[in-house]
Design a protein around this motif. Structure first.
Motif, PDB file in Angstrom:
ATOM      1  N   ILE A 146      46.699 -53.872   6.419  1.00  0.00           N
ATOM      2  CA  ILE A 146      48.047 -54.215   5.512  1.00  0.00           C
ATOM      3  C   ILE A 146      48.986 -55.363   6.408  1.00  0.00           C
ATOM      4  N   ASP A 147      48.599 -55.435   7.644  1.00  0.00           N
ATOM      5  CA  ASP A 147      49.313 -56.464   8.682  1.00  0.00           C
ATOM      6  C   ASP A 147      48.619 -57.910   8.609  1.00  0.00           C
ATOM      7  N   ILE A 148      47.726 -57.834   9.098  1.00  0.00           N
ATOM      8  CA  ILE A 148      46.876 -59.141   9.364  1.00  0.00           C
ATOM      9  C   ILE A 148      45.773 -59.418   8.180  1.00  0.00           C
TER      10      ILE A 148
ATOM     11  N   CYS B 236      62.842 -59.514   5.708  1.00  0.00           N
ATOM     12  CA  CYS B 236      61.873 -59.441   7.004  1.00  0.00           C
ATOM     13  C   CYS B 236      61.823 -58.171   7.807  1.00  0.00           C
ATOM     14  N   THR B 237      62.097 -57.249   7.152  1.00  0.00           N
ATOM     15  CA  THR B 237      62.366 -55.765   7.653  1.00  0.00           C
ATOM     16  C   THR B 237      60.878 -54.986   7.502  1.00  0.00           C
ATOM     17  N   TRP B 238      60.592 -53.710   7.828  1.00  0.00           N
ATOM     18  CA  TRP B 238      59.610 -52.921   7.734  1.00  0.00           C
ATOM     19  C   TRP B 238      59.152 -52.699   6.479  1.00  0.00           C
TER      20      TRP B 238
ATOM     21  N   GLY C 213      55.243 -49.591  18.138  1.00  0.00           N
ATOM     22  CA  GLY C 213      56.386 -49.403  17.380  1.00  0.00           C
ATOM     23  C   GLY C 213      56.064 -49.097  15.647  1.00  0.00           C
ATOM     24  N   TRP C 214      56.855 -49.678  14.731  1.00  0.00           N
ATOM     25  CA  TRP C 214      56.677 -49.261  13.470  1.00  0.00           C
ATOM     26  C   TRP C 214      55.411 -49.646  12.850  1.00  0.00           C
ATOM     27  N   PHE C 215      54.977 -50.907  13.510  1.00  0.00           N
ATOM     28  CA  PHE C 215      53.549 -51.375  13.135  1.00  0.00           C
ATOM     29  C   PHE C 215      52.512 -50.259  13.088  1.00  0.00           C
TER      30      PHE C 215
ATOM     31  N   ASP D 129      70.954 -56.552   9.909  1.00  0.00           N
ATOM     32  CA  ASP D 129      69.709 -55.701  10.791  1.00  0.00           C
ATOM     33  C   ASP D 129      70.415 -54.360  11.074  1.00  0.00           C
ATOM     34  N   LEU D 130      69.609 -53.415  10.948  1.00  0.00           N
ATOM     35  CA  LEU D 130      70.273 -52.119  11.542  1.00  0.00           C
ATOM     36  C   LEU D 130      70.535 -51.931  12.689  1.00  0.00           C
ATOM     37  N   ASN D 131      70.038 -52.987  13.703  1.00  0.00           N
ATOM     38  CA  ASN D 131      70.379 -53.258  15.101  1.00  0.00           C
ATOM     39  C   ASN D 131      71.620 -54.300  14.832  1.00  0.00           C
TER      40      ASN D 131
ATOM     41  N   ILE E  61      67.681 -60.755   5.912  1.00  0.00           N
ATOM     42  CA  ILE E  61      67.694 -59.212   6.310  1.00  0.00           C
ATOM     43  C   ILE E  61      66.694 -58.847   7.138  1.00  0.00           C
ATOM     44  N   GLY E  62      66.719 -58.148   8.507  1.00  0.00           N
ATOM     45  CA  GLY E  62      65.893 -57.761   9.371  1.00  0.00           C
ATOM     46  C   GLY E  62      65.736 -59.091  10.226  1.00  0.00           C
ATOM     47  N   ALA E  63      66.283 -58.895  11.499  1.00  0.00           N
ATOM     48  CA  ALA E  63      66.438 -59.980  12.697  1.00  0.00           C
ATOM     49  C   ALA E  63      65.482 -59.798  13.547  1.00  0.00           C
ATOM     50  N   GLY E  64      64.360 -59.617  13.294  1.00  0.00           N
ATOM     51  CA  GLY E  64      63.241 -59.189  14.584  1.00  0.00           C
ATOM     52  C   GLY E  64      62.292 -60.626  14.617  1.00  0.00           C
ATOM     53  N   SER E  65      61.156 -60.153  15.252  1.00  0.00           N
ATOM     54  CA  SER E  65      60.543 -61.507  15.412  1.00  0.00           C
ATOM     55  C   SER E  65      60.223 -62.297  14.311  1.00  0.00           C
ATOM     56  N   ILE E  66      59.807 -61.987  13.122  1.00  0.00           N
ATOM     57  CA  ILE E  66      59.368 -63.028  12.062  1.00  0.00           C
ATOM     58  C   ILE E  66      60.648 -63.592  11.460  1.00  0.00           C
ATOM     59  N   SER E  67      61.865 -63.085  11.752  1.00  0.00           N
ATOM     60  CA  SER E  67      63.256 -63.786  11.208  1.00  0.00           C
ATOM     61  C   SER E  67      63.441 -65.212  11.809  1.00  0.00           C
ATOM     62  N   GLU E  68      62.925 -65.327  13.089  1.00  0.00           N
ATOM     63  CA  GLU E  68      62.898 -66.533  13.792  1.00  0.00           C
ATOM     64  C   GLU E  68      62.446 -67.671  13.058  1.00  0.00           C
TER      65      GLU E  68
ATOM     66  N   VAL F  14      60.310 -62.247  -0.075  1.00  0.00           N
ATOM     67  CA  VAL F  14      59.987 -61.171   0.693  1.00  0.00           C
ATOM     68  C   VAL F  14      58.760 -61.377   1.512  1.00  0.00           C
ATOM     69  N   GLU F  15      58.781 -60.962   2.727  1.00  0.00           N
ATOM     70  CA  GLU F  15      57.734 -60.973   3.638  1.00  0.00           C
ATOM     71  C   GLU F  15      56.495 -59.994   3.181  1.00  0.00           C
ATOM     72  N   LYS F  16      55.091 -60.443   3.549  1.00  0.00           N
ATOM     73  CA  LYS F  16      54.101 -59.734   3.067  1.00  0.00           C
ATOM     74  C   LYS F  16      53.912 -58.453   4.285  1.00  0.00           C
TER      75      LYS F  16
ATOM     76  N   ALA G  78      55.319 -55.422  19.277  1.00  0.00           N
ATOM     77  CA  ALA G  78      56.710 -55.590  18.347  1.00  0.00           C
ATOM     78  C   ALA G  78      57.722 -55.563  19.155  1.00  0.00           C
ATOM     79  N   ALA G  79      58.904 -55.985  18.496  1.00  0.00           N
ATOM     80  CA  ALA G  79      60.228 -55.870  19.296  1.00  0.00           C
ATOM     81  C   ALA G  79      60.569 -54.683  19.897  1.00  0.00           C
ATOM     82  N   ASP G  80      60.581 -53.670  19.073  1.00  0.00           N
ATOM     83  CA  ASP G  80      60.664 -52.228  19.547  1.00  0.00           C
ATOM     84  C   ASP G  80      59.313 -51.473  19.997  1.00  0.00           C
TER      85      ASP G  80
ATOM     86  N   ASN H 111      57.799 -50.671   4.615  1.00  0.00           N
ATOM     87  CA  ASN H 111      58.036 -49.472   3.625  1.00  0.00           C
ATOM     88  C   ASN H 111      59.409 -49.955   3.109  1.00  0.00           C
ATOM     89  N   THR H 112      60.220 -50.559   3.514  1.00  0.00           N
ATOM     90  CA  THR H 112      61.627 -51.145   3.024  1.00  0.00           C
ATOM     91  C   THR H 112      61.699 -52.150   2.034  1.00  0.00           C
ATOM     92  N   HIS H 113      60.615 -52.962   1.897  1.00  0.00           N
ATOM     93  CA  HIS H 113      60.588 -54.369   1.126  1.00  0.00           C
ATOM     94  C   HIS H 113      61.029 -54.090  -0.424  1.00  0.00           C
TER      95      HIS H 113
HETATM   96  N1  LIG Z   1      54.286 -63.890   7.581  1.00  0.00           N
HETATM   97  C1  LIG Z   1      54.082 -63.587   8.755  1.00  0.00           C
HETATM   98  O1  LIG Z   1      52.898 -64.216   9.491  1.00  0.00           O
HETATM   99  C2  LIG Z   1      54.465 -62.335   9.490  1.00  0.00           C
HETATM  100  C3  LIG Z   1      54.415 -62.350  10.917  1.00  0.00           C
HETATM  101  C4  LIG Z   1      55.074 -61.096  11.384  1.00  0.00           C
HETATM  102  C5  LIG Z   1      55.437 -60.237  10.538  1.00  0.00           C
HETATM  103  N2  LIG Z   1      55.553 -60.421   9.161  1.00  0.00           N
HETATM  104  C6  LIG Z   1      56.385 -59.381   8.332  1.00  0.00           C
HETATM  105  O2  LIG Z   1      57.854 -59.472   8.654  1.00  0.00           O
HETATM  106  C7  LIG Z   1      58.239 -58.143   8.576  1.00  0.00           C
HETATM  107  C8  LIG Z   1      59.094 -58.020   9.946  1.00  0.00           C
HETATM  108  O3  LIG Z   1      58.108 -57.996  10.944  1.00  0.00           O
HETATM  109  P1  LIG Z   1      58.491 -58.313  12.644  1.00  0.00           P
HETATM  110  O4  LIG Z   1      57.381 -58.621  13.107  1.00  0.00           O
HETATM  111  O5  LIG Z   1      59.764 -59.086  12.368  1.00  0.00           O
HETATM  112  O6  LIG Z   1      59.069 -56.781  12.953  1.00  0.00           O
HETATM  113  P2  LIG Z   1      60.336 -56.665  14.042  1.00  0.00           P
HETATM  114  O7  LIG Z   1      60.135 -54.974  14.552  1.00  0.00           O
HETATM  115  O8  LIG Z   1      60.158 -57.552  15.192  1.00  0.00           O
HETATM  116  O9  LIG Z   1      61.646 -56.573  12.878  1.00  0.00           O
HETATM  117  C9  LIG Z   1      62.060 -55.940  12.016  1.00  0.00           C
HETATM  118  C10 LIG Z   1      63.573 -55.817  12.017  1.00  0.00           C
HETATM  119  O10 LIG Z   1      63.983 -55.340  10.626  1.00  0.00           O
HETATM  120  C11 LIG Z   1      65.163 -54.338  11.136  1.00  0.00           C
HETATM  121  N3  LIG Z   1      65.306 -53.397  10.020  1.00  0.00           N
HETATM  122  C12 LIG Z   1      64.222 -52.631   9.506  1.00  0.00           C
HETATM  123  N4  LIG Z   1      64.698 -51.883   8.524  1.00  0.00           N
HETATM  124  C13 LIG Z   1      65.854 -52.263   8.076  1.00  0.00           C
HETATM  125  C14 LIG Z   1      66.890 -52.345   7.198  1.00  0.00           C
HETATM  126  N5  LIG Z   1      66.628 -51.338   6.280  1.00  0.00           N
HETATM  127  N6  LIG Z   1      67.857 -52.857   6.998  1.00  0.00           N
HETATM  128  C15 LIG Z   1      68.025 -53.839   7.923  1.00  0.00           C
HETATM  129  N7  LIG Z   1      67.362 -54.259   8.743  1.00  0.00           N
HETATM  130  C16 LIG Z   1      66.142 -53.345   9.031  1.00  0.00           C
HETATM  131  C17 LIG Z   1      64.670 -53.570  12.161  1.00  0.00           C
HETATM  132  O11 LIG Z   1      65.860 -53.231  12.943  1.00  0.00           O
HETATM  133  C18 LIG Z   1      64.022 -54.970  13.227  1.00  0.00           C
HETATM  134  O12 LIG Z   1      65.150 -55.892  13.997  1.00  0.00           O
HETATM  135  C19 LIG Z   1      57.148 -57.327   8.251  1.00  0.00           C
HETATM  136  O13 LIG Z   1      56.924 -56.788   6.770  1.00  0.00           O
HETATM  137  C20 LIG Z   1      55.856 -57.863   8.696  1.00  0.00           C
HETATM  138  O14 LIG Z   1      54.560 -57.405   7.926  1.00  0.00           O
HETATM  139  C21 LIG Z   1      55.053 -61.405   8.466  1.00  0.00           C
END
Ligand SMILES: NC(=O)c1ccc[n+]([C@@H]2O[C@H](COP(=O)([O-])OP(=O)(O)OC[C@H]3O[C@@H](n4cnc5c(N)ncnc54)[C@H](O)[C@@H]3O)[C@@H](O)[C@H]2O)c1
Length: 353
Positions: free
Chosen positions: A176-178, A72-74, A162-164, A35-37, A9-16, A94-96, A220-222, A76-78
């Motif tokens: 809270i991020d790094i 892997c979402t924002w 972006g959301w960060f 993903d919302l997108n 859930i959440g297909a942005g950067s870290i989902s990779e 769940v991501e940090k 950020a992706a957005d 506030n949604t974890h």
């Molecule tokens: N462990 C690590 O090293 C590491 C690195 C980067 C990010 N993260 C964490 O991963 C999470 C995501 O970060 P990111 O960099 O991938 O952000 P991102 O903006 O690249 O991706 C987040 C994705 O979540 C989607 N999203 C948000 N709310 C949603 C919902 N309710 N339902 C479905 N999709 C939803 C967004 O549309 C977006 O595509 C954050 O919590 C961040 O702290 C961890």
């Protein structure tokens, strides 16, 4: 044997990092992406061969085929998504940061307990090989009593936008991020002592510095530099009940000469550095020794760290292992992070009972 079916859930950067690791684990079928997108979810599903695509995570929760999810979402949604997942009978990675407030953390802990499902917090640096190598030395008392640690993560230019940078969705800035990574890995290696008091400061002096030219930085992706409601620098002194203390300094931007990461521990028998490079410091026969473990990577290896984290989670779901980063640790880390923000806001040291 049937495979563990995973939804991401959440297909942005870290989902990779999660997706790449799941597809390399032969106990797993990567089944769904949400993903919302919708286009983003579809693209990832195609790239990694997932059958299903969801836009609303509630629909994924109602899919009985899904055994476990990565969130892997924002930030506030974890908690809300993780609670829905365990209540739907799914295990959770769940991501940090686990969440953005102590209240939400405690509620999630309760939901996990009541569900009987497993939750692993994505404190990926705990799973890194340099951390695990040092953990063996610490468990065998090579450092003695660890009484001082230092957590530094300085970006001189690196507000991701972006959301960060939107406190409503992120819960905060670099802390809270790094900062969470370096604080957590030290706290884990210190043996998870109970926090006694925190004195923190946050600063918003430089903004996101979108004016800077000719120097690339992480976005950020957005990416959107317009909103910036998070701190650009934080520092703290954390005291623990066992008398140990931790010094923290983290930034998204600072007039520093270069970026810096440091994860350092000092004990009565020896010291150690996890970052910038694994090192163990000791004394033998009246001589100080700096020791360099001969390992594949002395520093955090991103791909390897995520593979270890995901492989471990899969084994936890299959009942073969216990997680290194359970929900209770997510609660304690939330207390520390929120405690730093609270102390900074009040302008004084805060105490825990
Ligand atoms: N462990 C690590 O090293 C590491 C690195 C980067 C990010 N993260 C964490 O991963 C999470 C995501 O970060 P990111 O960099 O991938 O952000 P991102 O903006 O690249 O991706 C987040 C994705 O979540 C989607 N999203 C948000 N709310 C949603 C919902 N309710 N339902 C479905 N999709 C939803 C967004 O549309 C977006 O595509 C954050 O919590 C961040 O702290 C961890």
């Amino acid at each position: 044997m049937s495979k563990l079916k995973i939804g991401v859930i959440g297909a942005g950067s870290i989902s990779e990092a999660h997706l790449g690791a799941y597809v390399k684990n032969d106990k797993v079928e990567l089944y769904a992406i949400c993903d919302l997108n919708e286009q983003r979810a579809k693209d990832k599903a195609e790239k990694y061969g997932a059958k299903k695509v969801y836009v609303d995570y509630n629909d994924l929760m109602n899919d009985p085929e899904v055994d476990a999810v990565s969130i892997c979402t924002w930030n506030n949604t974890h908690a809300e998504i993780a609670t829905a997942a365990v209540n739907s009978g799914k295990h959770v990675l769940v991501e940090k940061p686990m969440t953005t407030s102590v209240e939400k953390a405690l509620k999630l802990e309760e939901a996990v307990k009541n569900s009987g499902k497993k939750l692993q917090v994505g404190f990926v640096r705990r799973y890194a090989s340099n951390t695990q190598v040092l953990k063996k030395f610490i468990d065998n008392d090579e450092l003695g009593e660890i009484y001082f640690t230092k957590a530094t993560c300085i970006r001189r230019l690196g507000n991701p936008g972006g959301w960060f940078s939107d406190v409503e969705r992120s819960g905060g800035g670099p802390l809270i991020d790094i900062g969470v990574h370096v604080i957590d890995v030290l706290w884990y290696l210190m043996g998870r002592p109970k926090v006694k008091s925190i004195s923190g400061n946050t600063y918003n002096k430089l903004g996101n510095r979108k004016n800077i030219k000719n120097l690339a930085f992480y976005q950020a992706a957005d990416y959107d530099p317009e909103k910036n409601t998070v701190e650009d620098m934080a520092n703290a002194l954390i005291r623990f009940e066992n008398g140990a203390s931790m010094l923290v300094d983290v930034s998204f931007t600072l007039h520093a000469k270069k970026d810096e990461i440091a994860v350092k521990l000092y004990g009565t028998k020896g010291g150690a550095e996890v970052e910038p490079e694994l090192a163990i410091i000791s004394e033998k026969h009246d001589t100080i020794l700096n020791m360099t473990p001969q390992v594949n990577s002395l520093t955090f290896d991103f791909i390897d760290g995520f593979q270890n984290e995901v492989d471990h989670f899969v084994d936890v779901c299959l009942g073969e292992k216990e997680t290194f980063s359970p929900v209770q640790d997510g609660v304690e880390m939330t207390k520390i992070l929120c405690g730093i923000y609270e102390s900074a806001q009040k302008g004084k040291e805060i105490y825990f009972d």
